[in-house]
Design a protein around this motif. Structure first.
Motif, PDB file in Angstrom:
ATOM      1  N   VAL A  39       0.832  -1.200   0.000  1.00 21.37           N
ATOM      2  CA  VAL A  39       0.000   0.000   0.000  1.00 21.37           C
ATOM      3  C   VAL A  39       0.866   1.250   0.000  1.00 21.37           C
ATOM      4  O   VAL A  39       0.648   2.186  -0.778  1.00 21.37           O
ATOM      5  CB  VAL A  39      -0.947   0.003   1.219  1.00 21.37           C
ATOM      6  CG1 VAL A  39      -1.627   1.363   1.371  1.00 21.37           C
ATOM      7  CG2 VAL A  39      -2.002  -1.089   1.073  1.00 21.37           C
ATOM      8  N   TRP A  40       1.882   1.272   0.859  1.00 18.69           N
ATOM      9  CA  TRP A  40       2.760   2.439   0.930  1.00 18.69           C
ATOM     10  C   TRP A  40       3.528   2.633  -0.369  1.00 18.69           C
ATOM     11  O   TRP A  40       3.729   3.758  -0.823  1.00 18.69           O
ATOM     12  CB  TRP A  40       3.731   2.285   2.102  1.00 18.69           C
ATOM     13  CG  TRP A  40       3.139   2.713   3.408  1.00 18.69           C
ATOM     14  CD1 TRP A  40       2.242   2.026   4.164  1.00 18.69           C
ATOM     15  CD2 TRP A  40       3.399   3.933   4.110  1.00 18.69           C
ATOM     16  NE1 TRP A  40       1.929   2.731   5.301  1.00 18.69           N
ATOM     17  CE2 TRP A  40       2.622   3.903   5.300  1.00 18.69           C
ATOM     18  CE3 TRP A  40       4.216   5.032   3.865  1.00 18.69           C
ATOM     19  CZ2 TRP A  40       2.639   4.950   6.225  1.00 18.69           C
ATOM     20  CZ3 TRP A  40       4.243   6.073   4.793  1.00 18.69           C
ATOM     21  CH2 TRP A  40       3.449   6.027   5.954  1.00 18.69           C
ATOM     22  N   LEU A  83      -7.947  -0.774   2.849  1.00 15.51           N
ATOM     23  CA  LEU A  83      -7.583  -1.930   2.051  1.00 15.51           C
ATOM     24  C   LEU A  83      -6.802  -3.004   2.803  1.00 15.51           C
ATOM     25  O   LEU A  83      -7.069  -4.197   2.597  1.00 15.51           O
ATOM     26  CB  LEU A  83      -6.804  -1.473   0.810  1.00 15.51           C
ATOM     27  CG  LEU A  83      -6.714  -2.492  -0.328  1.00 15.51           C
ATOM     28  CD1 LEU A  83      -8.107  -2.950  -0.754  1.00 15.51           C
ATOM     29  CD2 LEU A  83      -5.979  -1.905  -1.514  1.00 15.51           C
ATOM     30  N   PRO A  84      -5.828  -2.670   3.667  1.00 17.38           N
ATOM     31  CA  PRO A  84      -5.136  -3.747   4.385  1.00 17.38           C
ATOM     32  C   PRO A  84      -6.095  -4.624   5.193  1.00 17.38           C
ATOM     33  O   PRO A  84      -5.975  -5.854   5.188  1.00 17.38           O
ATOM     34  CB  PRO A  84      -4.163  -2.983   5.296  1.00 17.38           C
ATOM     35  CG  PRO A  84      -3.900  -1.717   4.573  1.00 17.38           C
ATOM     36  CD  PRO A  84      -5.204  -1.354   3.949  1.00 17.38           C
ATOM     37  N   GLY A  85      -7.068  -4.006   5.858  1.00 16.91           N
ATOM     38  CA  GLY A  85      -8.046  -4.783   6.610  1.00 16.91           C
ATOM     39  C   GLY A  85      -8.949  -5.600   5.704  1.00 16.91           C
ATOM     40  O   GLY A  85      -9.269  -6.757   5.999  1.00 16.91           O
ATOM     41  N   MET A  86      -9.353  -5.019   4.572  1.00 16.16           N
ATOM     42  CA  MET A  86     -10.190  -5.747   3.619  1.00 16.16           C
ATOM     43  C   MET A  86      -9.439  -6.937   3.031  1.00 16.16           C
ATOM     44  O   MET A  86     -10.005  -8.034   2.864  1.00 16.16           O
ATOM     45  CB  MET A  86     -10.639  -4.798   2.498  1.00 16.16           C
ATOM     46  CG  MET A  86     -11.586  -3.700   2.944  1.00 16.16           C
ATOM     47  SD  MET A  86     -11.829  -2.426   1.668  1.00 16.16           S
ATOM     48  CE  MET A  86     -12.576  -3.397   0.355  1.00 16.16           C
ATOM     49  N   ALA A  87      -8.166  -6.736   2.725  1.00 14.98           N
ATOM     50  CA  ALA A  87      -7.361  -7.827   2.173  1.00 14.98           C
ATOM     51  C   ALA A  87      -7.184  -8.944   3.189  1.00 14.98           C
ATOM     52  O   ALA A  87      -7.184 -10.133   2.833  1.00 14.98           O
ATOM     53  CB  ALA A  87      -5.999  -7.295   1.731  1.00 14.98           C
ATOM     54  N   ARG A  88      -7.060  -8.575   4.450  1.00 13.28           N
ATOM     55  CA  ARG A  88      -6.882  -9.574   5.497  1.00 13.28           C
ATOM     56  C   ARG A  88      -8.166 -10.370   5.739  1.00 13.28           C
ATOM     57  O   ARG A  88      -8.139 -11.591   5.919  1.00 13.28           O
ATOM     58  CB  ARG A  88      -6.429  -8.891   6.789  1.00 13.28           C
ATOM     59  CG  ARG A  88      -6.091  -9.850   7.929  1.00 13.28           C
ATOM     60  CD  ARG A  88      -5.457  -9.125   9.093  1.00 13.28           C
ATOM     61  NE  ARG A  88      -6.318  -8.079   9.640  1.00 13.28           N
ATOM     62  CZ  ARG A  88      -6.108  -6.790   9.471  1.00 13.28           C
ATOM     63  NH1 ARG A  88      -5.073  -6.376   8.750  1.00 13.28           N
ATOM     64  NH2 ARG A  88      -6.920  -5.895  10.007  1.00 13.28           N
ATOM     65  N   CYS A 108     -11.244   4.077  -8.365  1.00 14.64           N
ATOM     66  CA  CYS A 108     -11.581   3.337  -7.138  1.00 14.64           C
ATOM     67  C   CYS A 108     -11.356   1.844  -7.339  1.00 14.64           C
ATOM     68  O   CYS A 108     -10.809   1.159  -6.467  1.00 14.64           O
ATOM     69  CB  CYS A 108     -13.036   3.599  -6.752  1.00 14.64           C
ATOM     70  SG  CYS A 108     -13.363   5.253  -6.108  1.00 14.64           S
ATOM     71  N   GLY A 109     -11.783   1.350  -8.492  1.00 23.19           N
ATOM     72  CA  GLY A 109     -11.612  -0.073  -8.758  1.00 23.19           C
ATOM     73  C   GLY A 109     -10.159  -0.472  -8.925  1.00 23.19           C
ATOM     74  O   GLY A 109      -9.696  -1.458  -8.332  1.00 23.19           O
ATOM     75  N   LEU A 110      -9.407   0.293  -9.711  1.00 31.95           N
ATOM     76  CA  LEU A 110      -8.008  -0.046  -9.969  1.00 31.95           C
ATOM     77  C   LEU A 110      -7.136   0.086  -8.725  1.00 31.95           C
ATOM     78  O   LEU A 110      -6.135  -0.619  -8.573  1.00 31.95           O
ATOM     79  CB  LEU A 110      -7.446   0.848 -11.077  1.00 31.95           C
ATOM     80  CG  LEU A 110      -7.922   0.563 -12.504  1.00 31.95           C
ATOM     81  CD1 LEU A 110      -7.282   1.545 -13.469  1.00 31.95           C
ATOM     82  CD2 LEU A 110      -7.596  -0.865 -12.917  1.00 31.95           C
ATOM     83  N   THR A 111      -7.523   0.987  -7.827  1.00 26.16           N
ATOM     84  CA  THR A 111      -6.738   1.205  -6.611  1.00 26.16           C
ATOM     85  C   THR A 111      -6.572  -0.077  -5.811  1.00 26.16           C
ATOM     86  O   THR A 111      -5.522  -0.318  -5.207  1.00 26.16           O
ATOM     87  CB  THR A 111      -7.396   2.298  -5.738  1.00 26.16           C
ATOM     88  OG1 THR A 111      -7.295   3.545  -6.430  1.00 26.16           O
ATOM     89  CG2 THR A 111      -6.705   2.433  -4.408  1.00 26.16           C
ATOM     90  N   THR A 112      -7.596  -0.933  -5.799  1.00 25.50           N
ATOM     91  CA  THR A 112      -7.499  -2.178  -5.041  1.00 25.50           C
ATOM     92  C   THR A 112      -6.319  -3.020  -5.522  1.00 25.50           C
ATOM     93  O   THR A 112      -5.548  -3.550  -4.714  1.00 25.50           O
ATOM     94  CB  THR A 112      -8.801  -2.990  -5.160  1.00 25.50           C
ATOM     95  OG1 THR A 112      -9.059  -3.280  -6.544  1.00 25.50           O
ATOM     96  CG2 THR A 112      -9.977  -2.204  -4.603  1.00 25.50           C
ATOM     97  N   LEU A 113      -6.152  -3.129  -6.836  1.00 27.31           N
ATOM     98  CA  LEU A 113      -5.050  -3.930  -7.379  1.00 27.31           C
ATOM     99  C   LEU A 113      -3.723  -3.194  -7.281  1.00 27.31           C
ATOM    100  O   LEU A 113      -2.704  -3.794  -6.925  1.00 27.31           O
ATOM    101  CB  LEU A 113      -5.343  -4.293  -8.836  1.00 27.31           C
ATOM    102  CG  LEU A 113      -4.250  -5.100  -9.553  1.00 27.31           C
ATOM    103  CD1 LEU A 113      -3.996  -6.415  -8.836  1.00 27.31           C
ATOM    104  CD2 LEU A 113      -4.632  -5.354 -11.005  1.00 27.31           C
ATOM    105  N   VAL A 114      -3.731  -1.911  -7.594  1.00 20.90           N
ATOM    106  CA  VAL A 114      -2.492  -1.130  -7.547  1.00 20.90           C
ATOM    107  C   VAL A 114      -1.848  -1.210  -6.162  1.00 20.90           C
ATOM    108  O   VAL A 114      -0.626  -1.349  -6.034  1.00 20.90           O
ATOM    109  CB  VAL A 114      -2.776   0.336  -7.922  1.00 20.90           C
ATOM    110  CG1 VAL A 114      -1.578   1.219  -7.613  1.00 20.90           C
ATOM    111  CG2 VAL A 114      -3.136   0.455  -9.399  1.00 20.90           C
ATOM    112  N   MET A 115      -2.669  -1.173  -5.121  1.00 22.12           N
ATOM    113  CA  MET A 115      -2.132  -1.129  -3.759  1.00 22.12           C
ATOM    114  C   MET A 115      -1.804  -2.508  -3.190  1.00 22.12           C
ATOM    115  O   MET A 115      -1.145  -2.605  -2.159  1.00 22.12           O
ATOM    116  CB  MET A 115      -3.121  -0.420  -2.830  1.00 22.12           C
ATOM    117  CG  MET A 115      -3.410   1.016  -3.229  1.00 22.12           C
ATOM    118  SD  MET A 115      -4.415   1.917  -2.032  1.00 22.12           S
ATOM    119  CE  MET A 115      -3.176   2.722  -1.051  1.00 22.12           C
TER     120      MET A 115
END
Length: 493
Positions: free
Chosen positions: A162-163, A314-319, A365-372
């Motif tokens: 993410v960072w 996103l980190p929490g959602m991914a977890r 918004c959609g692409l951010t999930t994959l980019v991060m």
């Protein structure tokens, strides 16, 4: 309860670590964004190169990368580490050649781009572009490998990804100021503004503000890389691989036989291709179709602003949900948003521009999930290879992964220049685009990203195997592998 001491001893990142890691990509993207956003327009409008030559040049450069990148990867894996670590010193080594090569690409020496100097212009553009690509590999391949020795904890790697994405986004923003304000209205001999067939004023890219902006961005990038070198730290101290006959070929075979690695590499290729296509082709769309250069900055704000919220969520959602699962939904949404834009092509540009920006935000918004999460996913794939085969060649793995991303640049170049050729874009000095050309420009600017993002969603759903459950199982096996490596003195902690 399993013993997690080895993962605990090779983790524990602080804000300094996240900031230092992100700063490398921020610095790299300061100059790389010049290529993704501005170089194509610079080549056609300042150097007056044909789209066909540009496309062939990009393809030729990628063929060379197919040789150069694996060599760089093996150097990273086999060279004796310095007191600063195995991968960290390359941040320092790459700083000067990367930033100098970025300036040279945009340096218009006397005669370049002028009539009668087309051969010299082609040679200069090719040499400087290849030089930049090699310098960028010297930074990016060790930098990707660095994530594996910064931390072994899957949650920290997710945050690190993410960072890194935030750093890349911040580094990509300044070039938009050049893309938005380096234009001037075309005037005739009497000073009257020249209008195109659609009644809008024609604007031209100006060299002086471009080169000033490039010089500033290159200098800032150089200084940031020096700071980033000081901030990063390697927690897993790997020993150099023994150079054995056939070792490089064996490492390559393991990579290409791993479904997770191949899938995430293809996904990354399509992602970079889609990003580069929109960033590059939008400069033509906003200048020639909408006649609103400020949309360069506005569209990227719409694309990247979702990160301000997603960096916390996103980190929490991914977890809880899984990286694969969250990214698949997000990328599908981006594909749909671009497809909707394609079907709105009959609207008047003055009205459509606001809807265009709104759907850019949805796509962002959609692409951010994959980019991060992309960089965490590729590290998961490398872990998957290690626990299944006992082999770990981070430099080689990231050289192959980096090469796939460069293939994405080729795909983007084919799409951009193929679109320009297909719409009969005129590169001659003082050329005026026809209304029919501009309509085709809009169709291609929306349909091509919809197809690329749609393919990414299918790969995530059908091919990439590391679901949330699989990643949890992988972390347990990773702990066992760390213990084995430490006890056998293959790594130091």
């Amino acid at each position: 309860m399993r013993d997690s001491s080895y993962i605990a001893r090779t983790s524990g990142l602080k804000t300094r670590d996240y900031l230092g890691y992100a700063m490398v990509d921020a610095a790299g993207c300061l100059v790389f964004s010049l290529v993704t956003t501005l170089l194509q327009k610079f080549y056609t409008d300042i150097f007056h190169l044909s789209p066909l030559f540009i496309m062939l040049m990009f393809i030729g450069a990628r063929i060379w990368d197919g040789i150069n990148d694996p060599i760089m990867g093996r150097i990273c894996d086999t060279v004796k580490p310095s007191r600063y670590g195995r991968y960290r010193p390359w941040i320092l080594y790459a700083a000067l050649p990367l930033t100098v090569s970025a300036v040279l690409m945009f340096l218009k020496l006397p005669g370049l781009g002028e009539e009668g100097h087309s051969l010299a212009t082609c040679v200069y553009a090719t040499v400087t572009y290849v030089f930049f690509g090699m310098a960028y590999s010297v930074l990016q391949i060790p930098y990707g490998s660095l994530a594996s020795v910064v931390t072994t904890d899957v949650s920290e790697r997710s945050k690190l990804s993410v960072w890194r994405s935030i750093g890349a986004a911040l580094g990509s923003i300044p070039v938009l100021l050049i893309a938005s304000f380096a234009y001037a209205k075309r005037v005739d001999g009497s000073g009257a503004v020249i209008l195109g067939e659609n009644g809008k004023a024609i604007t031209d890219l100006q060299y002086a503000p471009v080169i000033r902006g490039v010089l500033i961005m290159a200098l800032v990038s150089f200084l940031m890389l020096l700071v980033a070198f000081r901030l990063n730290r390697e927690r897993v101290k790997t020993r150099p691989l023994q150079v054995k006959k056939g070792a490089a070929l064996r490492a390559m075979k393991l990579l290409f036989h791993n479904r997770a690695f191949v899938s995430v590499s293809l996904i990354s290729m399509l992602l970079l291709s889609g990003q580069m296509f929109t960033q590059s082709f939008y400069t033509y769309l906003f200048d020639d179709y909408f006649h609103a250069n400020w949309m360069n900055l506005a569209s990227q704000a719409c694309t990247y602003s979702p990160m301000l919220v997603m960096m916390f969520l996103l980190p929490g959602m991914a977890r809880k949900i899984g990286k694969k699962e969250v990214c698949a939904v997000g990328v599908a949404a981006a594909a749909i948003a671009n497809l909707v834009l394609f079907f709105l092509r009959g609207m008047e540009p003055d009205t459509l521009m606001w809807i265009f920006l709104a759907l850019c935000f949805v796509s962002g918004c959609g692409l951010t999930t994959l980019v991060m999460q992309l960089w965490a996913m590729v590290t998961d794939a490398i872990d998957d290879i290690e626990v299944k085969t006992g082999s770990r060649d981070d430099g080689t793995a990231y050289s192959v992964f980096n090469f796939f991303r460069k293939l994405g640049q080729v795909l983007s170049a084919v799409c951009v220049n193929g679109a320009l050729l297909g719409m009969h874009y005129k590169v001659e000095k003082g050329a005026v685009q026809t209304v029919e050309n501009l309509r085709r420009m809009y169709d291609l600017a929306t349909l091509i990203p919809a197809v690329l993002f749609g393919l990414m969603a299918l790969l995530l759903l059908l091919s990439y195997p590391l679901s949330r459950q699989k990643v949890q199982e992988l972390q347990i096996l990773k702990e066992e592998k760390l213990k084995e490596s430490y006890e056998n003195k293959w790594i130091d902690i």
